[in-house]
Write a protein that holds these residues in place. Structure first.
Motif, short mmCIF file in Angstrom:
data_model
loop_
_atom_site.label_atom_id
_atom_site.label_comp_id
_atom_site.label_asym_id
_atom_site.label_seq_id
_atom_site.Cartn_x
_atom_site.Cartn_y
_atom_site.Cartn_z
N ALA A 3 2.68 10.80 4.15
CA ALA A 3 3.39 9.98 4.94
C ALA A 3 2.34 8.76 5.28
O ALA A 3 2.18 8.10 4.10
N VAL A 4 1.22 9.51 5.02
CA VAL A 4 -0.48 8.20 5.93
C VAL A 4 -1.20 8.39 4.42
O VAL A 4 -1.30 7.38 4.28
N GLY A 5 -0.80 8.87 3.51
CA GLY A 5 -1.40 8.88 2.36
C GLY A 5 -0.57 7.83 1.64
O GLY A 5 -1.62 7.09 0.92
N SER A 6 0.62 7.48 1.54
CA SER A 6 1.68 6.68 0.96
C SER A 6 1.25 5.78 1.66
O SER A 6 1.20 4.21 0.91
N MET A 7 0.96 5.08 3.04
CA MET A 7 0.67 4.20 3.92
C MET A 7 -1.09 2.88 3.41
O MET A 7 -0.64 1.95 3.50
#
Length: 303
Positions: free
Chosen positions: A94-98
């Motif tokens: 999730a954080v990597g996508s953001m």
């Protein structure tokens, strides 16, 4: 629209704050920087960053991808800080996508919005930095709710490719990787150095000089080569102040350095017209550089 400008600043500002307080200094500290335990989160982060640059079936709009990533991040925030191998993997995803998606929303001329986003991140991050790492669940949930609400406001927002400036050659990203590596190494070392606890003793000073660094980068225009030479000099001063154990001066120069170089980093990233290329480069600019910096810090090369 002014509502879009505010939403953009809040979205990136509080997502960056989430990364600093929950991922970088929260979960990492909770698991005592155990790289084996934390590996699923880093692996998920790298994969999520790459994934953000491709189509998700019928989901191509960056805003819709952001809504999905933040919904996952919100769900996982309720489990903070007790994660297992799978929840760490999905949180990293999730954080990597953001990371690239949030930056890609900014058009080349939206530097004012970027300034306010970074101002939010550094002031909020500094204020909560000393908050107990095991009791940040409400911070995780609240920050994600702000970011998700901002994304919902932006649901009809469109990023025109021709609003970007250029697609940079890969060599243009090399200095950015170096600055983030140097920053990560010093930041992670300072975070573990009980004798140089600048965040609890000089909180206001740090916040003020973060803003000063942002203002200097935005309002004092110098050529790119001289800009990178200035960043190199600022890092040299920051590292020297660390070696000479001068916390009061370090609380002035180091936050200024962080803010100044990050403006340069975010400007280059926000001008990249190719989302897939931006996502690919952020694997190195973000996860690889910061991960190597953490590894160097754990090796205690500086002290």
């Amino acid at each position: 629209m002014i509502i879009h400008s505010i939403a953009l600043s809040l979205l990136l500002g509080f997502e960056l704050s989430y990364y600093l307080l929950i991922v970088q200094t929260g979960i990492v500290a909770h698991y005592n920087s155990d790289l084996v335990t934390l590996f699923p989160m880093f692996a998920g982060g790298v994969f999520g960053t790459w994934l953000s640059g491709i189509s998700w079936g019928g989901i191509k709009n960056p805003i819709y991808k952001i809504m999905v990533a933040l919904s996952l991040q919100l769900f996982l925030s309720f489990f903070y800080p007790n994660y297992n191998i799978f929840t760490l993997l999905f949180l990293g995803l999730a954080v990597g996508s953001m990371a690239p998606l949030g930056i890609y929303l900014f058009k080349a001329k939206q530097q004012k919005e970027l300034f306010f986003a970074l101002s939010i991140a550094y002031t909020v991050g500094t204020y909560f930095f000393t908050y107990d790492v095991d009791n940040r669940e409400l911070i995780a949930v609240f920050f994600t709710l702000i970011a998700l609400s901002s994304a919902l406001v932006l649901k009809n927002y469109r990023v025109e490719v021709d609003s970007k400036v250029v697609s940079f050659p890969f060599v243009a990203y090399i200095p950015l990787v170096l600055w983030i590596l140097l920053d990560s190494n010093l930041f992670e070392t300072l975070s573990r150095h009980a004798g140089l606890d600048i965040w609890s003793k000089y909180t206001l000073t740090i916040a003020l000089f973060h803003i000063a660094g942002l203002a200097a980068a935005y309002f004092i225009h110098i050529p790119k080569i001289k800009q990178h030479l200035l960043i190199a000099m600022l890092f040299a001063i920051s590292y020297s102040l660390f070696y000479f154990a001068s916390p009061s001066l370090l609380a002035v120069f180091y936050p200024f350095t962080i803010s100044y170089y990050n403006v340069v980093v975010f400007r280059v990233l926000s001008e990249e017209m190719s989302l897939s290329k931006l996502a690919f480069m952020m694997i190195f600019v973000g996860w690889m550089a910061s991960g190597f910096g953490l590894t160097l810090a754990l090796s205690r090369i500086l002290y």
